[in-house]
Design a protein around this motif. Structure first.
Motif, PDB file in Angstrom:
ATOM      1  N   GLU A 125     -23.423 -26.013   0.018  1.00 20.35           N
ATOM      2  CA  GLU A 125     -24.462 -26.972  -0.346  1.00 20.35           C
ATOM      3  C   GLU A 125     -24.663 -27.050  -1.854  1.00 20.35           C
ATOM      4  N   ARG A 126     -24.471 -25.932  -2.556  1.00 21.50           N
ATOM      5  CA  ARG A 126     -24.702 -25.895  -3.997  1.00 21.50           C
ATOM      6  C   ARG A 126     -23.440 -25.697  -4.830  1.00 21.50           C
ATOM      7  N   THR A 127     -22.362 -25.253  -4.231  1.00 25.72           N
ATOM      8  CA  THR A 127     -21.147 -24.909  -4.964  1.00 25.72           C
ATOM      9  C   THR A 127     -20.054 -25.931  -4.707  1.00 25.72           C
ATOM     10  N   SER A 128     -19.319 -26.274  -5.752  1.00 22.61           N
ATOM     11  CA  SER A 128     -18.207 -27.216  -5.630  1.00 22.61           C
ATOM     12  C   SER A 128     -17.058 -26.775  -6.530  1.00 22.61           C
ATOM     13  N   MET A 129     -15.881 -27.239  -6.200  1.00 21.59           N
ATOM     14  CA  MET A 129     -14.686 -26.993  -6.997  1.00 21.59           C
ATOM     15  C   MET A 129     -14.205 -28.326  -7.545  1.00 21.59           C
ATOM     16  N   TYR A 130     -13.668 -28.306  -8.768  1.00 19.81           N
ATOM     17  CA  TYR A 130     -13.162 -29.549  -9.344  1.00 19.81           C
ATOM     18  C   TYR A 130     -11.857 -29.286 -10.083  1.00 19.81           C
ATOM     19  N   MET A 131     -11.071 -30.337 -10.211  1.00 23.27           N
ATOM     20  CA  MET A 131      -9.842 -30.306 -11.004  1.00 23.27           C
ATOM     21  C   MET A 131      -9.688 -31.652 -11.684  1.00 23.27           C
ATOM     22  N   GLY A 132      -9.082 -31.618 -12.864  1.00 24.72           N
ATOM     23  CA  GLY A 132      -8.949 -32.864 -13.610  1.00 24.72           C
ATOM     24  C   GLY A 132      -7.853 -32.775 -14.649  1.00 24.72           C
ATOM     25  N   GLY A 175     -11.927 -25.779 -12.040  1.00 19.88           N
ATOM     26  CA  GLY A 175     -13.172 -25.072 -12.267  1.00 19.88           C
ATOM     27  C   GLY A 175     -14.077 -25.015 -11.059  1.00 19.88           C
ATOM     28  N   LEU A 176     -15.152 -24.244 -11.202  1.00 20.33           N
ATOM     29  CA  LEU A 176     -16.200 -24.105 -10.196  1.00 20.33           C
ATOM     30  C   LEU A 176     -17.528 -24.527 -10.806  1.00 20.33           C
ATOM     31  N   ARG A 177     -18.366 -25.136  -9.964  1.00 22.19           N
ATOM     32  CA  ARG A 177     -19.673 -25.611 -10.413  1.00 22.19           C
ATOM     33  C   ARG A 177     -20.739 -25.123  -9.429  1.00 22.19           C
ATOM     34  N   TYR A 178     -21.894 -24.715  -9.974  1.00 22.89           N
ATOM     35  CA  TYR A 178     -23.011 -24.275  -9.137  1.00 22.89           C
ATOM     36  C   TYR A 178     -24.256 -25.050  -9.538  1.00 22.89           C
ATOM     37  N   TRP A 184     -29.514 -30.004 -12.831  1.00 18.82           N
ATOM     38  CA  TRP A 184     -28.844 -29.045 -13.710  1.00 18.82           C
ATOM     39  C   TRP A 184     -27.801 -28.248 -12.940  1.00 18.82           C
ATOM     40  N   ASP A 185     -26.618 -28.086 -13.576  1.00 18.90           N
ATOM     41  CA  ASP A 185     -25.526 -27.286 -13.025  1.00 18.90           C
ATOM     42  C   ASP A 185     -25.044 -26.303 -14.090  1.00 18.90           C
ATOM     43  N   VAL A 186     -24.367 -25.259 -13.646  1.00 18.15           N
ATOM     44  CA  VAL A 186     -23.583 -24.399 -14.521  1.00 18.15           C
ATOM     45  C   VAL A 186     -22.137 -24.453 -14.038  1.00 18.15           C
ATOM     46  N   PHE A 187     -21.173 -24.253 -14.945  1.00 19.13           N
ATOM     47  CA  PHE A 187     -19.774 -24.363 -14.569  1.00 19.13           C
ATOM     48  C   PHE A 187     -18.937 -23.385 -15.365  1.00 19.13           C
ATOM     49  N   ALA A 188     -17.767 -23.084 -14.828  1.00 22.90           N
ATOM     50  CA  ALA A 188     -16.763 -22.267 -15.505  1.00 22.90           C
ATOM     51  C   ALA A 188     -15.405 -22.756 -15.036  1.00 22.90           C
ATOM     52  N   ALA A 189     -14.398 -22.759 -15.961  1.00 23.82           N
ATOM     53  CA  ALA A 189     -13.113 -23.336 -15.611  1.00 23.82           C
ATOM     54  C   ALA A 189     -11.980 -22.708 -16.405  1.00 23.82           C
ATOM     55  N   TYR A 190     -10.797 -22.752 -15.817  1.00 23.45           N
ATOM     56  CA  TYR A 190      -9.552 -22.487 -16.545  1.00 23.45           C
ATOM     57  C   TYR A 190      -9.035 -23.825 -17.065  1.00 23.45           C
ATOM     58  N   ARG A 216       4.330 -26.903 -32.385  1.00 26.72           N
ATOM     59  CA  ARG A 216       3.367 -27.575 -31.520  1.00 26.72           C
ATOM     60  C   ARG A 216       2.657 -26.519 -30.685  1.00 26.72           C
ATOM     61  N   GLN A 217       1.355 -26.695 -30.518  1.00 24.37           N
ATOM     62  CA  GLN A 217       0.540 -25.635 -29.932  1.00 24.37           C
ATOM     63  C   GLN A 217       0.235 -25.870 -28.450  1.00 24.37           C
ATOM     64  N   PHE A 218       0.289 -24.769 -27.677  1.00 24.80           N
ATOM     65  CA  PHE A 218      -0.069 -24.755 -26.266  1.00 24.80           C
ATOM     66  C   PHE A 218      -1.053 -23.609 -26.050  1.00 24.80           C
ATOM     67  N   PHE A 219      -2.076 -23.835 -25.206  1.00 24.56           N
ATOM     68  CA  PHE A 219      -3.105 -22.826 -24.992  1.00 24.56           C
ATOM     69  C   PHE A 219      -3.448 -22.711 -23.508  1.00 24.56           C
ATOM     70  N   HIS A 220      -3.699 -21.465 -23.079  1.00 27.41           N
ATOM     71  CA  HIS A 220      -4.389 -21.191 -21.822  1.00 27.41           C
ATOM     72  C   HIS A 220      -5.787 -20.744 -22.205  1.00 27.41           C
ATOM     73  N   GLY A 221      -6.795 -21.389 -21.618  1.00 29.35           N
ATOM     74  CA  GLY A 221      -8.145 -21.084 -22.056  1.00 29.35           C
ATOM     75  C   GLY A 221      -9.144 -21.014 -20.923  1.00 29.35           C
ATOM     76  N   ILE A 222     -10.321 -20.515 -21.248  1.00 23.62           N
ATOM     77  CA  ILE A 222     -11.453 -20.485 -20.332  1.00 23.62           C
ATOM     78  C   ILE A 222     -12.611 -21.200 -21.004  1.00 23.62           C
TER      79      ILE A 222
END
Length: 230
Positions: A125-132, A175-178, A184-190, A216-222
């Motif tokens: 009900e409060r948590t969702s996953m997203y990709m983009g 990422g995940l969203r709560y 208001w939501d909070v989120f965290a993502a790779y 040329r630069q490539f990054f893995h980030g949070i």
């Protein structure tokens, strides 16, 4: 009979007028809005060395920064976004160029403007996953300071250089969203990011042409932050 008929309106008294209540307009709340703004902070792990030269490469430079993302929800699952991001990184190291006591200090600043698509799926009900994924433009600025000791005073070598360049930027995220409350939501993502900006530190200094180009630069980030509807 005629007189009685003519007098009926007077005998009936005053007509009663009924006023219907005005329709109540529904109050719009932020929870109903398709627009939201995300404010986030990120840390990015560089996958390539920043500069290259004939004797090898400098070290990679990780970055950290912030971002603002404007999101429009087209449906429960589909959204479009526009993101403005900034990242800064610094590194200092020596012994890469074959000079005695050589030392290099590197600073990089990157601005990126991207737009993309996001798919969201509810988990609870409060948590969702997203990709983009998104594409846009980036401006990368590199500043470097090199110092070294020669075998004598005449061969001591030092320089400062700075250059900036534009390039394409791409990104992908999961990422995940709560939901804290309806607005208001909070989120965290790779997030994976890359840009094609190619600065040339040796553009105005012939001494730097051998090692003045950047990879040329490539990054893995949070990334993590808060989102609010408006």
């Amino acid at each position: 009979m005629i007189a009685f008929a003519l007098g009926m309106p007077c005998l009936a008294g005053q007509p009663v007028t009924t006023i219907a209540p005005a329709p109540v307009k529904p109050v719009r709340t932020c929870a109903d809005s398709p627009w939201s703004m995300e404010v986030g902070a990120n840390y990015n792990f560089a996958m390539r060395d920043l500069l290259k030269h004939s004797q090898g490469s400098c070290k990679s430079v990780d970055t950290m920064g912030g971002e603002l993302t404007l999101v429009h929800r087209n449906s429960e699952r589909d959204s479009m976004y526009v993101r403005l991001g900034y990242a800064y990184g610094g590194e200092s190291h020596g012994g890469s160029y074959g000079w005695r006591n050589d030392n290099v200090k590197l600073n990089t600043h990157t601005f990126a403007l991207t737009t993309g698509y996001r798919y969201t799926r509810a988990l609870t009900e409060r948590t969702s996953m997203y990709m983009g994924a998104g594409i846009g433009v980036a401006n990368q600025s590199i500043k470097t300071k090199f110092t070294a000791d020669g075998f004598d005073r005449e061969r001591d070598f030092s320089y400062k250089a700075h250059d900036a360049a534009w390039g394409f930027a791409v990104e992908a995220e999961v990422g995940l969203r709560y939901q804290l409350c309806p607005c208001w939501d909070v989120f965290a993502a790779y997030r994976f990011t890359a840009n094609t900006a190619k600065s040339s530190l040796g553009r105005d200094d012939a001494r730097l042409t051998d090692f003045g180009r950047n990879h040329r630069q490539f990054f893995h980030g949070i990334t993590a932050g808060v989102a609010f509807k408006f």
